[in-house]
Write an enzyme that holds these catalytic residues in place. Structure first.
Site, PDB file in Angstrom:
ATOM      1  N   ASP A  58      -1.631  -4.313  13.965  1.00 38.75           N
ATOM      2  CA  ASP A  58      -1.395  -3.059  13.243  1.00 38.75           C
ATOM      3  C   ASP A  58      -2.179  -1.933  13.911  1.00 38.75           C
ATOM      4  O   ASP A  58      -1.661  -0.858  14.210  1.00 38.75           O
ATOM      5  CB  ASP A  58      -1.852  -3.265  11.784  1.00 38.75           C
ATOM      6  CG  ASP A  58      -1.816  -1.990  10.959  1.00 38.75           C
ATOM      7  OD1 ASP A  58      -0.784  -1.290  11.013  1.00 38.75           O
ATOM      8  OD2 ASP A  58      -2.812  -1.708  10.268  1.00 38.75           O
ATOM      9  N   GLU A 102       0.822  -1.212   0.000  1.00 41.85           N
ATOM     10  CA  GLU A 102       0.000   0.000   0.000  1.00 41.85           C
ATOM     11  C   GLU A 102       0.859   1.266   0.000  1.00 41.85           C
ATOM     12  O   GLU A 102       0.526   2.233  -0.673  1.00 41.85           O
ATOM     13  CB  GLU A 102      -0.916  -0.024   1.231  1.00 41.85           C
ATOM     14  CG  GLU A 102      -1.997   1.038   1.238  1.00 41.85           C
ATOM     15  CD  GLU A 102      -3.108   0.788   0.216  1.00 41.85           C
ATOM     16  OE1 GLU A 102      -2.993  -0.179  -0.561  1.00 41.85           O
ATOM     17  OE2 GLU A 102      -4.060   1.583   0.184  1.00 41.85           O
ATOM     18  N   ASP A 103       1.970   1.235   0.717  1.00 42.87           N
ATOM     19  CA  ASP A 103       2.682   2.492   0.967  1.00 42.87           C
ATOM     20  C   ASP A 103       4.057   2.620   0.314  1.00 42.87           C
ATOM     21  O   ASP A 103       4.706   3.639   0.468  1.00 42.87           O
ATOM     22  CB  ASP A 103       2.859   2.697   2.484  1.00 42.87           C
ATOM     23  CG  ASP A 103       1.524   2.905   3.182  1.00 42.87           C
ATOM     24  OD1 ASP A 103       0.574   3.318   2.484  1.00 42.87           O
ATOM     25  OD2 ASP A 103       1.427   2.660   4.388  1.00 42.87           O
TER      26      ASP A 103
HETATM   27 MN    MN Z   1       0.219  -0.558   9.244  1.00 41.62          MN
END
Ligand code: MN
Length: 739
Positions: A159, A96-97
């Site tokens: 998370d 995602e990042d």
């Molecule tokens: Mn995370």
């Protein structure tokens, strides 16, 4: 706390020392401490990959971003998770990042890590869509449904836990509150549901600190006061209990556990009371080695102290749905104060602290192959299924219902629950029946798709509407929700009725002319009731639908006329009622259809387009000869209770050799240059002759097309279909039963 999870800050304003990053070897050592067979190589590579992928990225705290996945991995080592889960934790934000792709992950770490990372990524993408408090239950179900492997959920919870621990670094208060609200409504109950008590406690307390710091601080102040006033009562109680047990030869660990500010606050809200006693803030726990000793310890405690009635619960013989086992009791303790005691084995304690994670740790981690991965899900669903109390998770929801649901988002972020197999049309009707009626197209996750596309969990659906649009009867074949089906049916029925009335009027008018009578409403209206029709229109509709013989109606309406013509009863066929329409009905040629009386008018049903080779049946239509349907035609169901109208027919030898007939295909092609050209070419090459082609729906990406193709028989048509399906321009081809 005995496990690896941190205790939430109790001072309200935590200013933690900047954590030193856990070194690569430290992480590996932590895993190896509980799992000597840990996959060191996997852990090392995941560590390096994540560190490099996140590079110079920073957290809001000013820490390197990599500290986050590393902390998440650390939380999961506290839960003794297997190497695959720890690696997933390290990699969970890379897709995602960072620039890393899922394909990279799969190439480097194999399919199971990739599958888990993908699961966590998808869960992250559905966050913060809207004001979720109202839809918390749906969201919890969505999260569960998307966590096909419970390790995905465990990584997601870890998370969230780390993000909550570092929440105070975010500057934007609205955002902080939204995240805290979501944690309290969605993630803490999920942790509770799968039995991870420590995580549930911490998530709740961190949310509480953000959402209601005043309440939390006053509870903490009160706790401190009670603690100072009672001296060290807790320690004294522990010592006493230990002594009493030791005197009878039971080796036990006795712990005193303070309830969290959030659980005290919740109790205060629920019972509208203040907390004053030790029993309100402390719970004591006795840990022993065996189940036998649990009951022995219980006996000892009960014989030494007065028992508070109604507090005893045996969760050992009847475990909670999340597998929690323990004995609970309340006594008037050594210092004349009410206290609560939990008695359990060390193994039960591990389950209470870690929930399903205790079952699904490293012990069962690695030897799993494809076929068994769903055991995690099954276990989880098993838990969900046995939830009985309303306050438990998934209230009012049975397992079947849950499994049969799919959850999709509107563009605004509203979550809509639909039956499994639902399409954009179901979605449109779920939003509003007006939206459903006017629906002409749909975008799923930003792309135009055919309306019959099956939706998946987490899909974002945008319905394209057109003013004045109407439902298509074809939708009925693929919608699955009751609401959509009912709306479409009602519309189709109304439409059909209009057609039947028109047809009935034409038939009656024609018959009147034939007989030299004036067609008018009056005489027919007078006899409508005789034919079980409420109105003249109903009567016409019945005639149009072939439910009523027009001749009988005419005779009833004009009795004198009937007497006149009685002796020379004209067969309907001669009266022009069954005059074959050109190209639609033929007097059947010799050797054509077996099983029919020669000279009888036949027509091929337009609902199913029978072709030589199809299994067929004839239906005698009152006054209109025989209609041939395929045996699987849906129309036949309306004749099920009229066996007298069924005629056994078969194809003659001449069919397929000397004649051609039309089959109808429903085709979806991509809206690209020359898509239609290649369609006609393929049909031509297959020896089919296109008689008619109609575009029934056109979107920016697709055409829905109906094509009538002249072929010899059904086998010939199947060949044409196969050739069409092989073309890349064509999405789908079906032989259609319908107009
Ligand atoms: Mn995370």
């Amino acid at each position: 706390m005995p496990d690896g999870l941190n205790v939430p800050p109790t001072d309200g304003v935590s200013a933690p020392v900047k954590p030193r990053l856990m070194r690569q070897y430290e992480l590996v050592e932590r895993v190896k401490a509980y799992d000597p067979d840990a996959n060191e190589d996997l852990l090392n590579r995941a560590y390096v990959f994540a560190m490099q992928a996140h590079g110079a990225q920073m957290r809001a705290s000013g820490d390197p971003y990599f500290s986050h996945p590393l902390e998440v991995a650390g939380i999961l080592t506290g839960m003794k998770m297997d190497s695959t889960t720890i690696a997933t934790a390290l990699l969970h934000d890379t897709v995602e990042d960072t620039l890393a792709s899922l394909a990279d992950i799969e190439k480097q770490f194999g399919p199971s890590v990739a599958r888990l990372v993908d699961g966590v990524t998808k869960l992250s993408r559905i966050e913060f869509q809207n004001d979720q408090a109202k839809q918390a239950e749906n969201f919890r179900k969505l999260v569960l449904a998307m966590s096909e492997d419970i390790r995905v959920l465990l990584v997601k919870l870890a998370d969230r836990l780390h993000n909550m621990r570092t929440l105070h670094h975010l500057k934007n208060q609205d955002k902080r509150r939204r995240i805290a609200r979501e944690t309290l409504d969605i993630y803490a109950p999920l942790a509770e549901r799968i039995g991870i008590e420590t995580m549930q406690d911490e998530l709740q307390d961190l949310s509480f600190a953000e959402l209601n710091p005043d309440a939390r601080n006053s509870i903490i102040a009160r706790l401190n006061f009670l603690r100072s006033e009672g001296g060290d009562v807790a320690t004294k109680v522990q010592d006493e209990l230990r002594k009493v047990l030791a005197a009878t030869g039971i080796v036990a660990t006795v712990e005193g556990r303070e309830k969290t500010p959030y659980s005290i606050w919740r109790k205060m809200k629920r019972k509208n009371v203040a907390f004053e006693q030790l029993s309100d803030i402390m719970a004591f726990r006795i840990l022993v080695d065996s189940v036998e000793q649990c009951y022995q310890a219980l006996g000892v405690i009960h014989s030494h102290y007065p028992v508070v009635p109604g507090r005893f619960k045996d969760y050992i013989s009847t475990p909670k749905p999340n597998k929690y086992q323990s004995l609970h009791t309340g006594i008037i303790g050594p210092h004349r104060q009410r206290i609560e005691i939990q008695i359990r084995t060390n193994a039960m304690h591990e389950v209470a602290e870690l929930g399903v994670a205790a079952h699904w740790g490293y012990k069962q981690g690695e030897q799993r192959t494809d076929g068994t991965q769903y055991r995690w899900l099954r276990e989880l669903l098993d838990i969900v299924e046995h939830a009985q109390k309303p306050e438990e998770f998934l209230e009012h929801t049975k397992l079947e219902l849950f499994q049969d649901q799919v959850f999709c988002f509107s563009p605004k972020g509203d979550l809509i629950a639909l039956p499994r197999g639902a399409t954009p049309v179901d979605f449109a009707y779920a939003v509003h029946s007006g939206v459903g009626d006017c629906c002409v197209g749909a975008k799923v996750n930003g792309r135009m798709v055919p309306l019959r596309t099956v939706l998946h969990n987490g899909d974002q659906v945008e319905v394209v509407t057109q003013k004045g649009g109407t439902p298509s009867p074809a939708w009925e074949r693929f919608v699955v929700s009751g609401k959509a089906r009912a709306r479409i049916r009602r519309f189709v029925r109304a439409q059909q009725r209009t057609e039947y009335v028109t047809l009935g009027r034409a038939i009656l008018d024609k018959l009147c002319k034939q007989e030299g009578l004036d067609f008018g409403e009056k005489p027919f209206e007078a006899v409508a009731k005789t034919f079980q029709a409420a109105t003249f229109e109903d009567l016409l509709a019945n005639i149009g639908a072939s439910l009523q013989s027009p001749r009988d109606v005419l005779n009833a309406a004009f009795p004198q006329h009937r007497a006149k013509t009685a002796e020379k009863a004209i067969p309907l066929s001669e009266a022009g009622m069954v005059a074959p329409q050109k190209g639609k009905a033929h007097a059947h040629p010799p050797l054509a259809l077996k099983g029919l009386i020669p000279g009888m008018a036949i027509r091929f049903a337009r609902c199913c387009h029978p072709l030589p080779g199809d299994a067929i049946v004839g239906i005698v239509a009152t006054g209109r000869g025989v209609t041939i349907h395929t045996l699987d035609c849906e129309t036949l169901s309306s004749f099920r209770d009229k066996p007298e109208r069924w005629v056994d027919v078969g194809w003659g030898d001449a069919y397929g050799k000397e004649s051609s007939m039309a089959g109808r295909l429903s085709i979806v092609v991509t809206n690209q240059p020359n898509s239609l050209g290649s369609l006609t070419t393929i049909i031509g090459k297959g020896g089919g002759n296109i008689l008619n082609l109609k575009i029934t729906n056109r979107t920016t990406d697709f055409f829905d097309i109906l094509v009538d193709v002249e072929v010899k028989d059904s086998a010939h048509l199947m060949n044409v279909i196969a050739a069409l399906r092989a073309s890349t321009a064509i999405i789908s081809v079906d032989r259609t039963k319908g107009r």
